[in-house]
Design an enzyme around this catalytic site. Structure first.
Site, short mmCIF file in Angstrom:
data_model
loop_
_atom_site.label_atom_id
_atom_site.label_comp_id
_atom_site.label_asym_id
_atom_site.label_seq_id
_atom_site.Cartn_x
_atom_site.Cartn_y
_atom_site.Cartn_z
CG LEU A 88 -40.23 16.25 22.16
CD1 LEU A 88 -38.87 16.32 21.51
CD2 LEU A 88 -40.17 15.50 23.48
NE ARG A 112 -37.21 21.44 20.80
CZ ARG A 112 -38.15 21.26 21.73
NH1 ARG A 112 -38.05 20.25 22.59
NH2 ARG A 112 -39.19 22.08 21.81
CD GLN A 243 -41.25 23.75 18.94
OE1 GLN A 243 -40.30 23.46 19.64
NE2 GLN A 243 -42.01 22.86 18.34
#
Length: 297
Positions: A88, A112, A243
Site C-alpha cells: 500500500l 483498491r 502489484q
C-alpha cells in the site's frame, strides 16, 4: 542520498495523524478533504477509533496512506532522491514523487481496499510469516506444496511472508518448519494479499488505474513488482496494477537503492516497521522515522 520510504497495511494505530491535524493547517485541510472524498469521516476513526475499528480494510488502507503522505507533505523536508513504499505504501511514494496527485491517489487506495476485500470473500486465503529460511528454500517449498501458495513479501533475508489458499499456506508452514524455519506463523489477515487469489481485485482496479492521470515522477520510484527504479508514468501504472497479484520485493528494492547511492532512509507515516526491516537488510545504514510535525531534517 536520501531515500524516502512509506509503510503499508499493519502500521495503523489509534490516534494516528492527530498530531498532524492539530499542528499543521495544510494537514487539517487535506484530512478534511479526505472525509469529503471518501464519503465518511475517516478522521473520526483515525483519531478516536479502536484498534479493531482501524483493522477494517476500507479504513486501514486510506488511513495509512493519509498519515504517510501528510507526514511527508506537511513537513518542510528536502526533496527525496528516491522513494519506495511497502505494498500500500507505494501509493504514498508515488504521491510524494509527484507521479500521482493526492486526490487521485486517495481514490485509488479506497477502490483498491474495496476490491481486495471483495476478493478476500471469494476464496478462503491467508498469509504466514516464515522466519529463518532463505528465499530459495521458501520458494522451492511453495512450488512443491499442493494448491496456491507463493512467496508474497520479501521483507528481509530471514523474514518472508507467504500467501495463498489457507490449506496450502498451512501445509507449506509445516514443510517450512520441517526444513528448519525457526517460525512459521499464520498472520491475522483477511485474505491472501499479493497472490493469484487477488486476480479479481486486479481486474476490478484495472479500469480505475487506466482512467487516472499519472505524471513523470520527480525522482526514481523503486516499485514492489520489479524492485527497479522508474520515472516513466506508463511503466509505473502497469507495475502498480501488477502489484496486487505479485510479490513485494522489499529486500531487493532496498538493496537496489543502496547500490544507487542511498545512505539515509527516512520513513514517513505511522510506526517504524520499515526502519526495522532496513536495519536487518543493511546494518549500520542511517535512518529516522517521522510520524507527525517534525523539525528533524
Amino acid at each position: 542520498m536520501r531515500a524516502y520510504v512509506f509503510p503499508g497495511q499493519g502500521a495503523q494505530f489509534p490516534g494516528m495523524a492527530r498530531d498532524l491535524y492539530e499542528n499543521s493547517p495544510e494537514a487539517r485541510r487535506l484530512l478534511d478533504r479526505a472525509d469529503e472524498i471518501l464519503g465518511f469521516k475517516i478522521t473520526e476513526v483515525m483519531f478516536n477509533g479502536s484498534a479493531e475499528d482501524l483493522k477494517q480494510t476500507a479504513v486501514t488502507q486510506p488511513a495509512v496512506f493519509l498519515h504517510s503522505y501528510l507526514a511527508f507533505a506537511c513537513n518542510a523536508v528536502p526533496a527525496p532522491d528516491m522513494v519506495a513504499g511497502h505494498s500500500l505504501g507505494e501509493f504514498s511514494a508515488l504521491a510524494a514523487a509527484g507521479a500521482l496527485g493526492f486526490e487521485d491517489a486517495l481514490r485509488l487506495v479506497s477502490l483498491r481496499a474495496a476490491a481486495m476485500q471483495k476478493a478476500c470473500e471469494l476464496e478462503d486465503g491467508t498469509m504466514a510469516a516464515i522466519i529463518g529460511l532463505d528465499a530459495a528454500h521458501v520458494e522451492r517449498i511453495c512450488s512443491e506444496t499442493e494448491g496456491v501458495v507463493i512467496a508474497a513479501n520479501y521483507n528481509n533475508d530471514s523474514q518472508i511472508v507467504i500467501s495463498g489458499q489457507r490449506s496450502a499456506v498451512r501445509a507449506a508452514c509445516e514443510n517450512m518448519k520441517a526444513a528448519g524455519a525457526r517460525r512459521a506463523l499464520e498472520l491475522q489477515v483477511s485474505g491472501a494479499f499479493h497472490s493469484p487469489l487477488m486476480e479479481p481485485a486486479r481486474v476490478e482496479l484495472a479500469s480505475a488505474i487506466a482512467s487516472v492521470q499519472f505524471s513523470k515522477a520527480k525522482c526514481p520510484v523503486y516499485q514492489n513488482v520489479t524492485a527497479l527504479p522508474s520515472t516513466d508514468p506508463e511503466l509505473i501504472r502497469e507495475n502498480l496494477l501488477k502489484q496486487l497479484t505479485s510479490p513485494v520485493r522489499w529486500t531487493q528494492s532496498v538493496r537496489n537503492m543502496l547500490s544507487d547511492g542511498a545512505n539515509h532512509f527516512v520513513e514517513f507515516g505511522p510506526g517504524n516497521v520499515l526502519q526495522g526491516l532496513i536495519a536487518k537488510i543493511a546494518k549500520g545504514v542511517e535512518g529516522i522515522s517521522i510520524e507527525g510535525v517534525s523539525s528533524i531534517l
